[in-house]
Design a protein around this motif. Structure first.
Motif: not given
Ligand SMILES: Nc1ncnc2c1ncn2[C@@H]1O[C@H](COP(=O)(O)OP(=O)(O)OP(=O)(O)O)[C@@H](O)[C@H]1O
Length: 331
Positions: A65, A22, A13, A20, A15
């Motif tokens: 993640s 994927n 991911e 945020k 972030n």
């Protein structure tokens, strides 16, 4: 244990404070001992990030993640859980990586001898003499016979093909169990490309090394790999043996890729390319099948709901709603 590397449900991911999402999602793959495994996909599909996640070298804004990456050497290790120090012991020793551009992987300020032996200094307790012997032997194995001369050279004094041979020597000198090759021949002339691929094939046999080949080129997969995962927009769309992929491709994306390379050799027809563009990661959420906007077989359901991975035949999975229609079993 028959697998060297097991990736289970891997998601990566982005972030940041602002966003945020994927970029890689739900990737599963298993690389057997001595197996040559390919990941093929267009630019931006997530190939490099998957390999960087294995090496624990993701840039700061990205993180794993979900999922696990297990390396099965003497002991099983879950790589995403290791500290930086533990991972340093694995890189270059149990897993090595060859990058696309040989010039960036070599330091222009040091001789080839210094750089090749540095790997051994870090991972072994050999004497200087033993390291030199091993280094010269390894250069010989990658087809560099004037090893002593090359030892004294700096990277800019070598051709691209020679530099890539040196990098392969560096990657294999500690006899890793897994070699990750990210587009290892893209920057080289076509004739040299074939030589380097052959060399990697031969060395993986003699050194019992498994190879993870990362490429956008299905031709490289056909030449070097036994199994393959087709990555599209951060997800595996199809996974099977190379033979099945070429003779019986199941996913419309793979069928499009094969049609485009086959049209290259067909002078009577115009070149085929899959219409449309790959979605960007920010668009992935709630878009149903990520290939639906470009798919010639897209149905209503494809635009709203993500398909599962279906087992279409033994050893062959494909992520497409058409298989539900055909009544094949869930994977
Ligand atoms: N540092 C980063 N920050 C944010 N997004 C990134 C970052 N690095 C890569 N991405 C995004 O992640 C996705 C996957 O990138 P990746 O480099 O793995 O693709 P790739 O298949 O290796 O492509 P290429 O063949 O062009 O190298 C892309 O959409 C890319 O824009």
């Amino acid at each position: 244990m028959n697998t060297v590397l097991d990736i289970k449900n891997l998601s990566i991911e982005v972030n940041t404070k602002k966003s945020k999402y994927n970029v890689v999602e739900g990737v599963n793959l298993s690389i057997g001992k001595k197996m040559k495994y390919g990941i093929v996909g267009e630019s931006g599909s997530g190939k490099s990030l998957t390999s960087l996640a294995i090496m624990n070298l993701l840039p700061d804004v990205l993180k794993v993640s979900k999922g696990s990456i297990t390396l099965n050497t003497e002991k099983s290790k879950e790589l995403t859980k290791l500290s930086k120090r533990e991972m340093q012991k694995i890189r270059g020793n149990e897993i090595s990586m060859i990058f696309q551009e040989p010039m960036t992987a070599l330091d222009p300020l040091y001789t080839i001898e210094h750089q090749l032996l540095e790997v051994l200094k870090f991972h072994t307790n050999y004497s200087k003499k033993e390291m030199r012997e091993l280094g010269l032997d390894m250069l010989n194995k990658v087809g560099i016979s004037r090893g002593k001369e090359i030892f004294k050279s700096y990277p800019h004094q070598l051709s691209g093909g020679m530099r890539q041979r040196v990098i392969i020597a560096m990657a294999l000198i500690c006899q890793p169990k897994l070699l990750i090759a990210d587009e290892p021949t893209t920057a080289l002339d076509v004739t040299i490309q074939a030589q380097i691929l052959d060399l990697m094939n031969d060395l993986s046999e003699t050194h019992d090394t498994s190879i993870l080949m990362i490429t956008h080129d299905l031709g490289v997969i056909l030449e070097t790999c036994e199994r393959v995962a087709v990555l599209y927009a951060g997800q595996v769309m199809e996974e099977t043996t190379v033979e099945q992929l070429f003779t019986n491709p199941s996913h419309p994306y793979t069928q499009g890729l094969l049609k485009s390379i086959r049209s290259l050799g067909d002078h009577k027809n115009t070149l085929y390319s899959i219409p449309g563009n790959v979605p960007t990661p920010a668009q992935y959420e709630n878009m149903g099948c990520r290939f639906s906007s470009r798919c010639p077989h897209a149905m209503e359901i494809c635009k709203s709901k993500e398909p599962s991975m279906y087992t279409v035949e033994k050893d062959h999975t494909s992520k497409c709603w058409l298989h539900e229609e055909e009544g094949v079993a869930y994977g």
